[in-house]
Design a protein around this motif. Structure first.
Motif, PDB file in Angstrom:
ATOM      1  N   PRO A 180      -0.351  -3.266   6.271  1.00  0.00           N
ATOM      2  CA  PRO A 180       1.038  -2.964   5.909  1.00  0.00           C
ATOM      3  C   PRO A 180       1.563  -1.731   6.621  1.00  0.00           C
ATOM      4  O   PRO A 180       0.830  -0.780   6.902  1.00  0.00           O
ATOM      5  CB  PRO A 180       0.943  -2.729   4.397  1.00  0.00           C
ATOM      6  N   GLY A 181       2.862  -1.735   6.908  1.00  0.00           N
ATOM      7  CA  GLY A 181       3.478  -0.575   7.544  1.00  0.00           C
ATOM      8  C   GLY A 181       4.988  -0.638   7.463  1.00  0.00           C
ATOM      9  O   GLY A 181       5.556  -1.367   6.653  1.00  0.00           O
ATOM     10  N   HIS A 182       5.642   0.113   8.330  1.00  0.00           N
ATOM     11  CA  HIS A 182       7.099   0.188   8.449  1.00  0.00           C
ATOM     12  C   HIS A 182       7.749   0.351   7.076  1.00  0.00           C
ATOM     13  O   HIS A 182       7.651   1.402   6.477  1.00  0.00           O
ATOM     14  CB  HIS A 182       7.621  -1.036   9.204  1.00  0.00           C
ATOM     15  N   CYS A 183       8.415  -0.671   6.553  1.00  0.00           N
ATOM     16  CA  CYS A 183       9.199  -0.563   5.327  1.00  0.00           C
ATOM     17  C   CYS A 183       8.373  -0.769   4.058  1.00  0.00           C
ATOM     18  O   CYS A 183       8.943  -0.864   2.971  1.00  0.00           O
ATOM     19  CB  CYS A 183      10.336  -1.578   5.365  1.00  0.00           C
ATOM     20  N   THR A 184       7.049  -0.847   4.182  1.00  0.00           N
ATOM     21  CA  THR A 184       6.213  -1.044   2.993  1.00  0.00           C
ATOM     22  C   THR A 184       6.263   0.159   2.081  1.00  0.00           C
ATOM     23  O   THR A 184       6.143   0.044   0.860  1.00  0.00           O
ATOM     24  CB  THR A 184       4.756  -1.327   3.402  1.00  0.00           C
ATOM     25  N   GLY A 185       6.450   1.343   2.658  1.00  0.00           N
ATOM     26  CA  GLY A 185       6.501   2.568   1.880  1.00  0.00           C
ATOM     27  C   GLY A 185       5.176   3.298   1.888  1.00  0.00           C
ATOM     28  O   GLY A 185       4.127   2.706   2.161  1.00  0.00           O
ATOM     29  N   PRO A 186       5.177   4.595   1.559  1.00  0.00           N
ATOM     30  CA  PRO A 186       3.959   5.401   1.659  1.00  0.00           C
ATOM     31  C   PRO A 186       2.931   5.152   0.561  1.00  0.00           C
ATOM     32  O   PRO A 186       1.739   5.394   0.754  1.00  0.00           O
ATOM     33  CB  PRO A 186       4.491   6.843   1.581  1.00  0.00           C
ATOM     34  N   ASP A 187       3.362   4.669  -0.595  1.00  0.00           N
ATOM     35  CA  ASP A 187       2.462   4.530  -1.739  1.00  0.00           C
ATOM     36  C   ASP A 187       1.934   3.114  -1.950  1.00  0.00           C
ATOM     37  O   ASP A 187       0.821   2.929  -2.452  1.00  0.00           O
ATOM     38  CB  ASP A 187       3.169   4.993  -3.016  1.00  0.00           C
ATOM     39  N   ALA A 188       2.719   2.109  -1.587  1.00  0.00           N
ATOM     40  CA  ALA A 188       2.362   0.719  -1.889  1.00  0.00           C
ATOM     41  C   ALA A 188       1.030   0.270  -1.279  1.00  0.00           C
ATOM     42  O   ALA A 188       0.269  -0.444  -1.944  1.00  0.00           O
ATOM     43  CB  ALA A 188       3.488  -0.220  -1.447  1.00  0.00           C
ATOM     44  N   PRO A 189       0.689   0.636  -0.030  1.00  0.00           N
ATOM     45  CA  PRO A 189      -0.586   0.155   0.538  1.00  0.00           C
ATOM     46  C   PRO A 189      -1.801   0.528  -0.305  1.00  0.00           C
ATOM     47  O   PRO A 189      -2.667  -0.319  -0.574  1.00  0.00           O
ATOM     48  CB  PRO A 189      -0.623   0.821   1.916  1.00  0.00           C
ATOM     49  N   ALA A 190      -1.891   1.780  -0.741  1.00  0.00           N
ATOM     50  CA  ALA A 190      -3.032   2.206  -1.555  1.00  0.00           C
ATOM     51  C   ALA A 190      -3.018   1.510  -2.918  1.00  0.00           C
ATOM     52  O   ALA A 190      -4.079   1.135  -3.451  1.00  0.00           O
ATOM     53  CB  ALA A 190      -3.009   3.721  -1.741  1.00  0.00           C
ATOM     54  N   GLN A 191      -1.833   1.319  -3.485  1.00  0.00           N
ATOM     55  CA  GLN A 191      -1.732   0.633  -4.761  1.00  0.00           C
ATOM     56  C   GLN A 191      -2.189  -0.819  -4.639  1.00  0.00           C
ATOM     57  O   GLN A 191      -2.893  -1.343  -5.515  1.00  0.00           O
ATOM     58  CB  GLN A 191      -0.296   0.702  -5.277  1.00  0.00           C
ATOM     59  N   MET A 192      -1.795  -1.469  -3.529  1.00  0.00           N
ATOM     60  CA  MET A 192      -2.201  -2.854  -3.311  1.00  0.00           C
ATOM     61  C   MET A 192      -3.703  -2.943  -3.092  1.00  0.00           C
ATOM     62  O   MET A 192      -4.367  -3.845  -3.596  1.00  0.00           O
ATOM     63  CB  MET A 192      -1.437  -3.445  -2.131  1.00  0.00           C
ATOM     64  N   GLN A 193      -4.260  -2.006  -2.321  1.00  0.00           N
ATOM     65  CA  GLN A 193      -5.695  -2.002  -2.069  1.00  0.00           C
ATOM     66  C   GLN A 193      -6.476  -1.912  -3.373  1.00  0.00           C
ATOM     67  O   GLN A 193      -7.488  -2.599  -3.561  1.00  0.00           O
ATOM     68  CB  GLN A 193      -6.052  -0.831  -1.158  1.00  0.00           C
ATOM     69  N   ALA A 194      -6.006  -1.080  -4.288  1.00  0.00           N
ATOM     70  CA  ALA A 194      -6.693  -0.915  -5.568  1.00  0.00           C
ATOM     71  C   ALA A 194      -6.641  -2.176  -6.419  1.00  0.00           C
ATOM     72  O   ALA A 194      -7.510  -2.389  -7.284  1.00  0.00           O
ATOM     73  CB  ALA A 194      -6.083   0.259  -6.330  1.00  0.00           C
TER      74      ALA A 194
END
Length: 273
Positions: A239-253
């Motif tokens: 994930p990148g660009h417009c995903t936002g800074p917090d969402a990737p780590a939240q999704m990974q968890a």
């Protein structure tokens, strides 16, 4: 036995970049597959060309260009690409040329394509660009499902909503499995993947790369996006660009058996034969 070539996706522009490359609020990628080079979006400016040169990629020599939608941060480098000598075909939904605005900010600003559109091949639903790459657009929005279109209109007065019908993604067929390359995913990931399943019969995806437009979305949208990843048994999320800074780590968890790799300009993802 399949004779497909290996596939490599290289991120040419993103909000983040590896040391030595430029970043901006924008997205562009290069795809090498079946011995051919294709481009996916052109970032916000000419900067993606400089990044590409440092990565040993010549976008002006690409066999084709497909555009994920007609927002400035995905089409802003078009003029620079053409000026650099690109003469290949351009594929986009016919609405990508429309004037459009984001009225949630003051002053109201235009967010459409910031240049004269080149001649292009219109794709309204699904188009096989090569034997291993398909463009999907005109994505149905199922009632209740998340879509990132809030504040978008075709006029400054806010009278005609813009559903971003030109939102598109690419489906890359690799021997590692299906790779889905997004732009901004304004349709929402659930709607996008369900559309792919309906049109192409695909129900398992190896990798998802690109923007998920979760930077200002609520928890329900995040959970729906995670559920879409589970439904299609995603192994790799980039994930990148417009995903936002917090969402990737939240999704990974929230995801098991799924590798999450932060997207950034300069990242190269290989899917070998």
């Amino acid at each position: 036995m399949s004779m497909k070539s290996s596939t490599t996706v290289t991120i040419l522009m993103d909000n983040q970049a590896v040391p030595g490359l430029v970043s901006e609020w924008g997205f562009a990628a290069a795809i090498r597959q079946d011995g051919r080079l294709w481009l996916w979006d052109t970032g916000q400016s000419a900067a993606f060309l400089a990044n590409a040169a440092l990565l040993g990629i010549a976008p002006q020599e690409a066999d084709g260009l497909a555009l994920s939608h007609g927002h400035y941060d995905h089409t802003g480098g078009l003029t620079a690409l053409l000026d650099a000598g690109y003469h290949g075909p351009v594929f986009a939904h016919p609405d990508f040329v429309r004037q459009r605005f984001n009225i949630t900010r003051t002053p109201i600003r235009s967010i459409g394509i910031p240049c004269v559109a080149p001649q292009f091949t219109a794709v309204k639903q699904t188009c096989a660009l090569t034997k291993s790459m398909t463009m999907v657009t005109g994505i149905p929005r199922l009632p209740g499902n998340f879509q990132a279109t809030k504040g978008f209109f075709y006029d400054k007065e806010g009278n005609t909503p813009d559903p971003v019908e030109d939102d598109a993604f690419l489906v890359l067929d690799t021997l590692q499995g299906i790779v889905v390359l997004l732009g901004c995913c304004h349709s929402g990931l659930m709607n996008s993947l369900l559309c792919m399943k309906d049109r192409l019969g695909i129900d398992t995806v190896h990798s998802i790369i690109g923007g998920l437009h979760l930077f200002n979305a609520d928890r329900t949208a995040l959970e729906e996006t995670v559920e879409a990843c589970r439904m299609f048994r995603i192994h790799q999320l980039v994930p990148g660009h417009c995903t936002g800074p917090d969402a990737p780590a939240q999704m990974q968890a929230m995801l098991e058996n799924c590798e999450t790799i932060p997207m950034k300009a300069g990242l190269s993802l290989d899917y070998p034969a």
